[in-house]
Design a protein around this motif. Structure first.
Motif, PDB file in Angstrom:
ATOM      1  N   VAL A 259       0.831  -1.212   0.000  1.00 14.51           N
ATOM      2  CA  VAL A 259       0.000   0.000   0.000  1.00 14.51           C
ATOM      3  C   VAL A 259       0.860   1.255   0.000  1.00 14.51           C
ATOM      4  O   VAL A 259       0.643   2.184  -0.787  1.00 14.51           O
ATOM      5  CB  VAL A 259      -0.975   0.000   1.201  1.00 14.51           C
ATOM      6  CG1 VAL A 259      -1.607   1.369   1.410  1.00 14.51           C
ATOM      7  CG2 VAL A 259      -2.051  -1.058   1.013  1.00 14.51           C
ATOM      8  N   VAL A 260       1.856   1.300   0.856  1.00 12.82           N
ATOM      9  CA  VAL A 260       2.675   2.504   0.969  1.00 12.82           C
ATOM     10  C   VAL A 260       3.673   2.606  -0.191  1.00 12.82           C
ATOM     11  O   VAL A 260       3.876   3.684  -0.749  1.00 12.82           O
ATOM     12  CB  VAL A 260       3.396   2.539   2.340  1.00 12.82           C
ATOM     13  CG1 VAL A 260       4.370   3.700   2.413  1.00 12.82           C
ATOM     14  CG2 VAL A 260       2.359   2.656   3.452  1.00 12.82           C
ATOM     15  N   GLY A 261       4.270   1.496  -0.570  1.00 17.96           N
ATOM     16  CA  GLY A 261       5.259   1.525  -1.644  1.00 17.96           C
ATOM     17  C   GLY A 261       4.659   1.751  -3.013  1.00 17.96           C
ATOM     18  O   GLY A 261       5.145   2.564  -3.797  1.00 17.96           O
ATOM     19  N   LEU A 262       3.581   1.053  -3.311  1.00 15.03           N
ATOM     20  CA  LEU A 262       2.952   1.190  -4.618  1.00 15.03           C
ATOM     21  C   LEU A 262       1.961   2.339  -4.673  1.00 15.03           C
ATOM     22  O   LEU A 262       1.624   2.824  -5.747  1.00 15.03           O
ATOM     23  CB  LEU A 262       2.245  -0.116  -5.006  1.00 15.03           C
ATOM     24  CG  LEU A 262       3.147  -1.351  -5.111  1.00 15.03           C
ATOM     25  CD1 LEU A 262       2.323  -2.597  -5.367  1.00 15.03           C
ATOM     26  CD2 LEU A 262       4.207  -1.155  -6.178  1.00 15.03           C
TER      27      LEU A 262
ATOM     28  N   ALA B  90       9.884   2.475   1.055  1.00 10.31           N
ATOM     29  CA  ALA B  90      10.658   3.559   0.426  1.00 10.31           C
ATOM     30  C   ALA B  90      11.500   2.999  -0.718  1.00 10.31           C
ATOM     31  O   ALA B  90      11.641   3.644  -1.769  1.00 10.31           O
ATOM     32  CB  ALA B  90      11.539   4.252   1.458  1.00 10.31           C
ATOM     33  N   GLY B  91      12.045   1.802  -0.523  1.00  6.88           N
ATOM     34  CA  GLY B  91      12.792   1.154  -1.597  1.00  6.88           C
ATOM     35  C   GLY B  91      11.907   0.853  -2.797  1.00  6.88           C
ATOM     36  O   GLY B  91      12.309   1.046  -3.949  1.00  6.88           O
ATOM     37  N   VAL B  92      10.689   0.388  -2.541  1.00  9.33           N
ATOM     38  CA  VAL B  92       9.734   0.130  -3.630  1.00  9.33           C
ATOM     39  C   VAL B  92       9.432   1.438  -4.362  1.00  9.33           C
ATOM     40  O   VAL B  92       9.405   1.484  -5.599  1.00  9.33           O
ATOM     41  CB  VAL B  92       8.436  -0.524  -3.093  1.00  9.33           C
ATOM     42  CG1 VAL B  92       7.353  -0.556  -4.155  1.00  9.33           C
ATOM     43  CG2 VAL B  92       8.722  -1.916  -2.564  1.00  9.33           C
ATOM     44  N   GLN B  93       9.234   2.523  -3.617  1.00 10.65           N
ATOM     45  CA  GLN B  93       8.962   3.807  -4.242  1.00 10.65           C
ATOM     46  C   GLN B  93      10.127   4.255  -5.107  1.00 10.65           C
ATOM     47  O   GLN B  93       9.941   4.763  -6.216  1.00 10.65           O
ATOM     48  CB  GLN B  93       8.640   4.873  -3.188  1.00 10.65           C
ATOM     49  CG  GLN B  93       7.292   4.733  -2.574  1.00 10.65           C
ATOM     50  CD  GLN B  93       6.957   5.857  -1.603  1.00 10.65           C
ATOM     51  OE1 GLN B  93       7.797   6.714  -1.307  1.00 10.65           O
ATOM     52  NE2 GLN B  93       5.746   5.852  -1.093  1.00 10.65           N
TER      53      GLN B  93
ATOM     54  N   GLY C 268      10.111   8.077  -5.496  1.00  4.12           N
ATOM     55  CA  GLY C 268      10.622   8.360  -4.152  1.00  4.12           C
ATOM     56  C   GLY C 268      10.433   9.813  -3.800  1.00  4.12           C
ATOM     57  O   GLY C 268      10.494  10.692  -4.636  1.00  4.12           O
ATOM     58  N   ARG C 269      10.182  10.070  -2.535  1.00  2.47           N
ATOM     59  CA  ARG C 269       9.941  11.442  -2.081  1.00  2.47           C
ATOM     60  C   ARG C 269      11.019  11.854  -1.127  1.00  2.47           C
ATOM     61  O   ARG C 269      11.470  11.186  -0.330  1.00  2.47           O
ATOM     62  CB  ARG C 269       8.586  11.552  -1.398  1.00  2.47           C
ATOM     63  CG  ARG C 269       7.501  11.291  -2.407  1.00  2.47           C
ATOM     64  CD  ARG C 269       6.154  11.399  -1.730  1.00  2.47           C
ATOM     65  NE  ARG C 269       5.154  10.945  -2.616  1.00  2.47           N
ATOM     66  CZ  ARG C 269       4.261  11.712  -3.179  1.00  2.47           C
ATOM     67  NH1 ARG C 269       4.225  12.975  -2.939  1.00  2.47           N
ATOM     68  NH2 ARG C 269       3.354  11.224  -3.976  1.00  2.47           N
TER      69      ARG C 269
ATOM     70  N   ARG D 257       2.365   5.359  -3.510  1.00  2.00           N
ATOM     71  CA  ARG D 257       3.026   6.673  -3.485  1.00  2.00           C
ATOM     72  C   ARG D 257       2.674   7.483  -2.245  1.00  2.00           C
ATOM     73  O   ARG D 257       2.453   8.694  -2.304  1.00  2.00           O
ATOM     74  CB  ARG D 257       2.698   7.465  -4.736  1.00  2.00           C
ATOM     75  CG  ARG D 257       3.115   6.790  -6.009  1.00  2.00           C
ATOM     76  CD  ARG D 257       2.671   7.591  -7.202  1.00  2.00           C
ATOM     77  NE  ARG D 257       2.804   6.804  -8.405  1.00  2.00           N
ATOM     78  CZ  ARG D 257       3.587   7.146  -9.410  1.00  2.00           C
ATOM     79  NH1 ARG D 257       4.294   8.225  -9.360  1.00  2.00           N
ATOM     80  NH2 ARG D 257       3.645   6.377 -10.466  1.00  2.00           N
ATOM     81  N   VAL D 258       2.576   6.823  -1.121  1.00  2.00           N
ATOM     82  CA  VAL D 258       2.271   7.497   0.139  1.00  2.00           C
ATOM     83  C   VAL D 258       3.507   8.286   0.567  1.00  2.00           C
ATOM     84  O   VAL D 258       4.620   7.747   0.561  1.00  2.00           O
ATOM     85  CB  VAL D 258       1.872   6.463   1.218  1.00  2.00           C
ATOM     86  CG1 VAL D 258       1.699   7.116   2.570  1.00  2.00           C
ATOM     87  CG2 VAL D 258       0.599   5.743   0.796  1.00  2.00           C
ATOM     88  N   PRO D 259       3.361   9.569   0.927  1.00  2.00           N
ATOM     89  CA  PRO D 259       4.522  10.357   1.337  1.00  2.00           C
ATOM     90  C   PRO D 259       5.070   9.897   2.692  1.00  2.00           C
ATOM     91  O   PRO D 259       4.341   9.335   3.506  1.00  2.00           O
ATOM     92  CB  PRO D 259       3.980  11.787   1.432  1.00  2.00           C
ATOM     93  CG  PRO D 259       2.517  11.625   1.650  1.00  2.00           C
ATOM     94  CD  PRO D 259       2.125  10.347   0.966  1.00  2.00           C
ATOM     95  N   ARG D 260       6.353  10.119   2.892  1.00  2.00           N
ATOM     96  CA  ARG D 260       7.053   9.814   4.140  1.00  2.00           C
ATOM     97  C   ARG D 260       6.816   8.363   4.576  1.00  2.00           C
ATOM     98  O   ARG D 260       6.257   8.112   5.647  1.00  2.00           O
ATOM     99  CB  ARG D 260       6.627  10.797   5.213  1.00  2.00           C
ATOM    100  CG  ARG D 260       6.913  12.238   4.776  1.00  2.00           C
ATOM    101  CD  ARG D 260       6.296  13.238   5.680  1.00  2.00           C
ATOM    102  NE  ARG D 260       7.098  13.354   6.882  1.00  2.00           N
ATOM    103  CZ  ARG D 260       6.835  14.223   7.841  1.00  2.00           C
ATOM    104  NH1 ARG D 260       5.826  15.013   7.735  1.00  2.00           N
ATOM    105  NH2 ARG D 260       7.578  14.263   8.908  1.00  2.00           N
ATOM    106  N   PRO D 261       7.239   7.393   3.776  1.00  2.00           N
ATOM    107  CA  PRO D 261       6.914   5.990   4.054  1.00  2.00           C
ATOM    108  C   PRO D 261       7.450   5.471   5.382  1.00  2.00           C
ATOM    109  O   PRO D 261       6.758   4.710   6.060  1.00  2.00           O
ATOM    110  CB  PRO D 261       7.502   5.225   2.869  1.00  2.00           C
ATOM    111  CG  PRO D 261       8.498   6.143   2.266  1.00  2.00           C
ATOM    112  CD  PRO D 261       8.031   7.532   2.560  1.00  2.00           C
ATOM    113  N   VAL D 262       8.656   5.864   5.763  1.00  2.00           N
ATOM    114  CA  VAL D 262       9.220   5.338   7.014  1.00  2.00           C
ATOM    115  C   VAL D 262       8.447   5.876   8.213  1.00  2.00           C
ATOM    116  O   VAL D 262       8.046   5.113   9.096  1.00  2.00           O
ATOM    117  CB  VAL D 262      10.729   5.654   7.122  1.00  2.00           C
ATOM    118  CG1 VAL D 262      11.295   5.183   8.451  1.00  2.00           C
ATOM    119  CG2 VAL D 262      11.500   5.018   5.961  1.00  2.00           C
TER     120      VAL D 262
END
Length: 154
Positions: A77-80, A144-147, A153-154, A82-87
């Motif tokens: 969900v977060v990687g694909l 973040a790696g997926v992004q 990546g953001r 494009r959710v900001p600030r994944p960590v």
């Protein structure tokens, strides 16, 4: 003391009605997507649901399956998405996940699966939340790696 006449065409830059101007060279901070945090933390409800229905077996196989499903969903969900600030997002999700799990264990001890009435000793909540935050941070690094691999990546 002399004071120039006010310029009626010039806006006062300290006016509370003006939007905040970002500092040159700095962008405005991106807010945490709280709806995503809450939605992903709700996966903690898989534990009591699996225990109640008997789905996914019992013991370690069930636990590993739920942990795996949760990790794949969080990273996906977060990687694909494009959710900001994944960590940060998934670290907070980990903490919220732990809070949901403990609330379920306190409210419905039979379904909580945390070892008896009330979910175990109260002093275990802080270490458990720290562990959940750590797992969330690791999932956030993976997301973040997926992004980055996807070029978003953001």
């Amino acid at each position: 003391m002399w004071s120039p006449a006010p310029d009626r065409h010039r806006r006062d830059m300290t006016s509370p009605h003006l939007p905040a101007q970002p500092t040159p060279g700095r962008s405005a901070p991106v807010p945490v997507p709280w709806a995503v945090v809450g939605g992903l933390a709700a996966l903690a409800l898989l534990w009591p649901l699996a225990g109640l229905t008997g789905a996914l077996g019992t013991g370690a196989p069930r636990a590993l399956t739920i942990i795996g499903i949760t990790a794949v969903v969080w990273i996906g969900v977060v990687g694909l998405g494009r959710v900001p600030r994944p960590v940060l997002t998934l670290t907070l999700t980990g903490v919220a996940y732990g809070l949901v799990a403990h609330a379920v264990a306190l409210l419905v001890p039979v379904l909580g699966g945390l070892g008896g009435p009330g979910g175990g000793p109260l002093w275990t909540i802080v270490p458990a939340l720290l562990l959940d935050a750590m797992w969330g941070a690791l999932a956030g690094l993976a997301a973040a790696g997926v992004q980055r691999l996807r070029g978003s990546g953001r």
